[in-house]
Write a protein that holds these residues in place. Structure first.
Motif, PDB file in Angstrom:
ATOM      1  N   PHE A 160       0.833  -1.198   0.000  1.00 48.69           N
ATOM      2  CA  PHE A 160       0.000   0.000   0.000  1.00 48.69           C
ATOM      3  C   PHE A 160       0.873   1.257   0.000  1.00 48.69           C
ATOM      4  O   PHE A 160       0.604   2.216  -0.732  1.00 48.69           O
ATOM      5  N   ILE A 161       1.915   1.256   0.806  1.00 51.06           N
ATOM      6  CA  ILE A 161       2.814   2.418   0.844  1.00 51.06           C
ATOM      7  C   ILE A 161       3.494   2.608  -0.499  1.00 51.06           C
ATOM      8  O   ILE A 161       3.589   3.728  -1.016  1.00 51.06           O
ATOM      9  N   LEU A 162       3.965   1.515  -1.083  1.00 50.88           N
ATOM     10  CA  LEU A 162       4.641   1.609  -2.383  1.00 50.88           C
ATOM     11  C   LEU A 162       3.731   2.207  -3.450  1.00 50.88           C
ATOM     12  O   LEU A 162       4.202   2.945  -4.329  1.00 50.88           O
ATOM     13  N   ARG A 163       2.445   1.918  -3.372  1.00 54.45           N
ATOM     14  CA  ARG A 163       1.503   2.478  -4.355  1.00 54.45           C
ATOM     15  C   ARG A 163       1.310   3.981  -4.159  1.00 54.45           C
ATOM     16  O   ARG A 163       0.786   4.669  -5.049  1.00 54.45           O
TER      17      ARG A 163
ATOM     18  N   ASP B 299       8.375  14.375   1.186  1.00 60.02           N
ATOM     19  CA  ASP B 299       7.200  14.212   0.331  1.00 60.02           C
ATOM     20  C   ASP B 299       6.172  13.295   0.984  1.00 60.02           C
ATOM     21  O   ASP B 299       4.963  13.498   0.847  1.00 60.02           O
ATOM     22  N   VAL B 300       6.667  12.268   1.654  1.00 60.86           N
ATOM     23  CA  VAL B 300       5.808  11.291   2.319  1.00 60.86           C
ATOM     24  C   VAL B 300       6.409  10.968   3.686  1.00 60.86           C
ATOM     25  O   VAL B 300       7.622  10.767   3.806  1.00 60.86           O
ATOM     26  N   THR B 301       5.570  10.924   4.690  1.00 58.51           N
ATOM     27  CA  THR B 301       5.982  10.486   6.030  1.00 58.51           C
ATOM     28  C   THR B 301       5.129   9.287   6.401  1.00 58.51           C
ATOM     29  O   THR B 301       3.904   9.335   6.279  1.00 58.51           O
ATOM     30  N   ILE B 302       5.772   8.206   6.853  1.00 58.73           N
ATOM     31  CA  ILE B 302       5.015   7.011   7.211  1.00 58.73           C
ATOM     32  C   ILE B 302       5.229   6.659   8.682  1.00 58.73           C
ATOM     33  O   ILE B 302       6.285   6.915   9.259  1.00 58.73           O
ATOM     34  N   CYS B 303       4.196   6.079   9.252  1.00 60.42           N
ATOM     35  CA  CYS B 303       4.249   5.584  10.632  1.00 60.42           C
ATOM     36  C   CYS B 303       3.388   4.323  10.654  1.00 60.42           C
ATOM     37  O   CYS B 303       2.162   4.400  10.727  1.00 60.42           O
ATOM     38  N   VAL B 304       4.030   3.167  10.550  1.00 58.09           N
ATOM     39  CA  VAL B 304       3.295   1.914  10.342  1.00 58.09           C
ATOM     40  C   VAL B 304       3.261   1.058  11.601  1.00 58.09           C
ATOM     41  O   VAL B 304       3.848   1.397  12.627  1.00 58.09           O
ATOM     42  N   GLN B 305       2.548  -0.084  11.481  1.00 55.73           N
ATOM     43  CA  GLN B 305       2.476  -1.057  12.566  1.00 55.73           C
ATOM     44  C   GLN B 305       2.003  -0.436  13.880  1.00 55.73           C
ATOM     45  O   GLN B 305       2.574  -0.677  14.950  1.00 55.73           O
ATOM     46  N   ASN B 306       0.979   0.408  13.758  1.00 54.30           N
ATOM     47  CA  ASN B 306       0.367   0.991  14.956  1.00 54.30           C
ATOM     48  C   ASN B 306       1.352   1.830  15.772  1.00 54.30           C
ATOM     49  O   ASN B 306       1.256   1.940  16.991  1.00 54.30           O
ATOM     50  N   GLY B 307       2.320   2.414  15.064  1.00 52.33           N
ATOM     51  CA  GLY B 307       3.336   3.214  15.740  1.00 52.33           C
ATOM     52  C   GLY B 307       2.762   4.367  16.537  1.00 52.33           C
ATOM     53  O   GLY B 307       3.309   4.752  17.570  1.00 52.33           O
ATOM     54  N   ILE B 308       1.641   4.916  16.084  1.00 56.97           N
ATOM     55  CA  ILE B 308       1.025   6.047  16.791  1.00 56.97           C
ATOM     56  C   ILE B 308       0.655   5.653  18.218  1.00 56.97           C
ATOM     57  O   ILE B 308       0.607   6.486  19.116  1.00 56.97           O
ATOM     58  N   SER B 309       0.430   4.370  18.445  1.00 56.45           N
ATOM     59  CA  SER B 309       0.203   3.858  19.800  1.00 56.45           C
ATOM     60  C   SER B 309       1.500   3.359  20.424  1.00 56.45           C
ATOM     61  O   SER B 309       1.811   3.665  21.576  1.00 56.45           O
TER      62      SER B 309
ATOM     63  N   GLY C 231       1.215  19.750   0.554  1.00 66.50           N
ATOM     64  CA  GLY C 231       0.774  18.876  -0.520  1.00 66.50           C
ATOM     65  C   GLY C 231       1.285  17.455  -0.369  1.00 66.50           C
ATOM     66  O   GLY C 231       0.863  16.557  -1.103  1.00 66.50           O
ATOM     67  N   GLY C 232       2.186  17.250   0.592  1.00 68.00           N
ATOM     68  CA  GLY C 232       2.706  15.915   0.862  1.00 68.00           C
ATOM     69  C   GLY C 232       1.721  15.109   1.684  1.00 68.00           C
ATOM     70  O   GLY C 232       0.727  15.639   2.192  1.00 68.00           O
ATOM     71  N   ILE C 233       2.015  13.816   1.833  1.00 67.00           N
ATOM     72  CA  ILE C 233       1.090  12.955   2.570  1.00 67.00           C
ATOM     73  C   ILE C 233       1.773  12.262   3.743  1.00 67.00           C
ATOM     74  O   ILE C 233       2.985  12.034   3.741  1.00 67.00           O
ATOM     75  N   LEU C 234       0.946  11.954   4.723  1.00 71.44           N
ATOM     76  CA  LEU C 234       1.361  11.142   5.862  1.00 71.44           C
ATOM     77  C   LEU C 234       0.511   9.876   5.843  1.00 71.44           C
ATOM     78  O   LEU C 234      -0.703   9.934   5.623  1.00 71.44           O
ATOM     79  N   LEU C 235       1.156   8.740   6.057  1.00 65.17           N
ATOM     80  CA  LEU C 235       0.463   7.459   6.085  1.00 65.17           C
ATOM     81  C   LEU C 235       0.696   6.810   7.442  1.00 65.17           C
ATOM     82  O   LEU C 235       1.804   6.374   7.752  1.00 65.17           O
ATOM     83  N   PHE C 236      -0.364   6.770   8.248  1.00 66.79           N
ATOM     84  CA  PHE C 236      -0.318   6.137   9.567  1.00 66.79           C
ATOM     85  C   PHE C 236      -1.151   4.864   9.507  1.00 66.79           C
ATOM     86  O   PHE C 236      -2.305   4.895   9.056  1.00 66.79           O
ATOM     87  N   SER C 237      -0.605   3.761   9.996  1.00 63.51           N
ATOM     88  CA  SER C 237      -1.378   2.523   9.963  1.00 63.51           C
ATOM     89  C   SER C 237      -1.626   1.972  11.365  1.00 63.51           C
ATOM     90  O   SER C 237      -0.850   2.194  12.291  1.00 63.51           O
ATOM     91  N   SER C 238      -2.745   1.267  11.470  1.00 62.99           N
ATOM     92  CA  SER C 238      -3.100   0.549  12.682  1.00 62.99           C
ATOM     93  C   SER C 238      -3.776  -0.752  12.246  1.00 62.99           C
ATOM     94  O   SER C 238      -3.745  -1.116  11.068  1.00 62.99           O
ATOM     95  N   TYR C 239      -4.387  -1.452  13.182  1.00 64.15           N
ATOM     96  CA  TYR C 239      -4.986  -2.749  12.880  1.00 64.15           C
ATOM     97  C   TYR C 239      -6.503  -2.668  12.776  1.00 64.15           C
ATOM     98  O   TYR C 239      -7.156  -1.990  13.567  1.00 64.15           O
ATOM     99  N   SER C 240      -7.052  -3.405  11.819  1.00 62.09           N
ATOM    100  CA  SER C 240      -8.499  -3.579  11.731  1.00 62.09           C
ATOM    101  C   SER C 240      -8.966  -4.564  12.806  1.00 62.09           C
ATOM    102  O   SER C 240      -8.239  -5.491  13.181  1.00 62.09           O
ATOM    103  N   ASP C 241     -10.198  -4.371  13.258  1.00 59.64           N
ATOM    104  CA  ASP C 241     -10.794  -5.324  14.208  1.00 59.64           C
ATOM    105  C   ASP C 241     -10.843  -6.738  13.626  1.00 59.64           C
ATOM    106  O   ASP C 241     -10.827  -7.721  14.372  1.00 59.64           O
ATOM    107  N   LYS C 242     -10.878  -6.829  12.306  1.00 57.94           N
ATOM    108  CA  LYS C 242     -11.029  -8.134  11.639  1.00 57.94           C
ATOM    109  C   LYS C 242      -9.819  -9.042  11.828  1.00 57.94           C
ATOM    110  O   LYS C 242      -9.918 -10.247  11.617  1.00 57.94           O
ATOM    111  N   ILE C 243      -8.677  -8.465  12.212  1.00 60.09           N
ATOM    112  CA  ILE C 243      -7.445  -9.251  12.336  1.00 60.09           C
ATOM    113  C   ILE C 243      -7.118  -9.573  13.795  1.00 60.09           C
ATOM    114  O   ILE C 243      -6.066 -10.144  14.105  1.00 60.09           O
ATOM    115  N   TRP C 244      -8.022  -9.268  14.725  1.00 59.03           N
ATOM    116  CA  TRP C 244      -7.717  -9.380  16.141  1.00 59.03           C
ATOM    117  C   TRP C 244      -7.218 -10.761  16.554  1.00 59.03           C
ATOM    118  O   TRP C 244      -6.176 -10.880  17.214  1.00 59.03           O
ATOM    119  N   GLN C 245      -7.919 -11.815  16.199  1.00 54.09           N
ATOM    120  CA  GLN C 245      -7.517 -13.150  16.632  1.00 54.09           C
ATOM    121  C   GLN C 245      -6.151 -13.536  16.075  1.00 54.09           C
ATOM    122  O   GLN C 245      -5.330 -14.143  16.782  1.00 54.09           O
TER     123      GLN C 245
END
Length: 224
Positions: free
Chosen positions: A34-37, A107-117, A137-151
């Motif tokens: 997703f980040i690469l895209r 241009d892009v700042t990323i924070c993945v794997q629930n880093g914000i927590s 005009g740049g983007i930030l991409l922050f990722s966390s987990y969906s409830d669907k992946i909990w188990q």
């Protein structure tokens, strides 16, 4: 001190990802894809909480330059050792809420794997600082987990606990997206509503993406 900085870094962190079961490996791949895209060949990308460079090395195959920062000196030393031959990768020990960069350079700042927590920092200060160093005009991409992946996520942490990478899981306190271990480790989950509430405090455009039925991405555009 941050648990990842003190206890779960460098080779131990590397092993956490090595032992991830197939469904989590799928998640990790989908997150990077997703980040690469969303990056271009001329982009300069900031990777917050880069660890040992697991994501940065993949992004370096496409972007102009990747700069990874992490609070753990051990992580940074391992990243530099692993990827010293990659010309467009740089790694620095740095706190994500106290970035030693000029304004408007990424241009892009990323924070993945629930880093914000996981960073255990004030999310408002984190977003304030990352917006400062991201271009208009740049983007930030922050990722966390969906409830669907909990188990599947909980299973992964159970494996880490069995491998002594984390303490024993406290099942009385582990539920609803929160994982607690008896050695002091605690991971919460930043939700779609959490991201939207935080972003509403800034002059930004926001899109929420769900990827792979496992990841929530908050895409934040710094308004011109």
């Amino acid at each position: 001190m941050n648990y990842y900085s003190k206890n779960l870094n460098a080779n131990k962190l590397h092993k956490c990802y090595e032992i991830a079961p197939p469904r989590i490996q799928q998640l990790l791949t989908a997150e990077i894809d997703f980040i690469l895209r969303n990056i271009c060949k001329d982009d300069i990308v900031l990777d917050l909480g880069c660890g040992y460079g697991r994501v940065a090395i993949e992004l370096a195959k496409k972007a102009k330059k990747i700069i990874g920062i992490d609070i753990s000196q051990n992580n940074i030393e391992l990243a530099k050792s692993l990827y010293q031959h990659i010309h467009n990768l740089e790694f620095y020990k740095m706190n994500a809420v106290e970035l030693a960069f000029h304004a408007d350079i990424f241009d892009v700042t990323i924070c993945v794997q629930n880093g914000i927590s996981a960073f255990n920092e004030d999310p408002y200060l984190l977003l304030t600082e990352t917006l400062r160093v991201t271009k208009k005009g740049g983007i930030l991409l922050f990722s966390s987990y969906s409830d669907k992946i909990w188990q599947n996520r909980l299973h992964w942490f159970q494996i880490q606990s069995e491998e002594k990478l984390l303490g024993e899981i406290d099942y009385a306190k582990t539920k609803n997206g929160i994982i607690v271990c008896k050695d002091g480790f605690k991971a919460i989950t930043y939700s779609e509503n959490d991201f939207l509430t935080l972003a509403s405090k800034f002059n930004v455009d926001v899109i929420i993406h769900e990827v792979d039925d496992s990841i929530i991405f908050c895409e934040i555009t710094k308004i011109l």
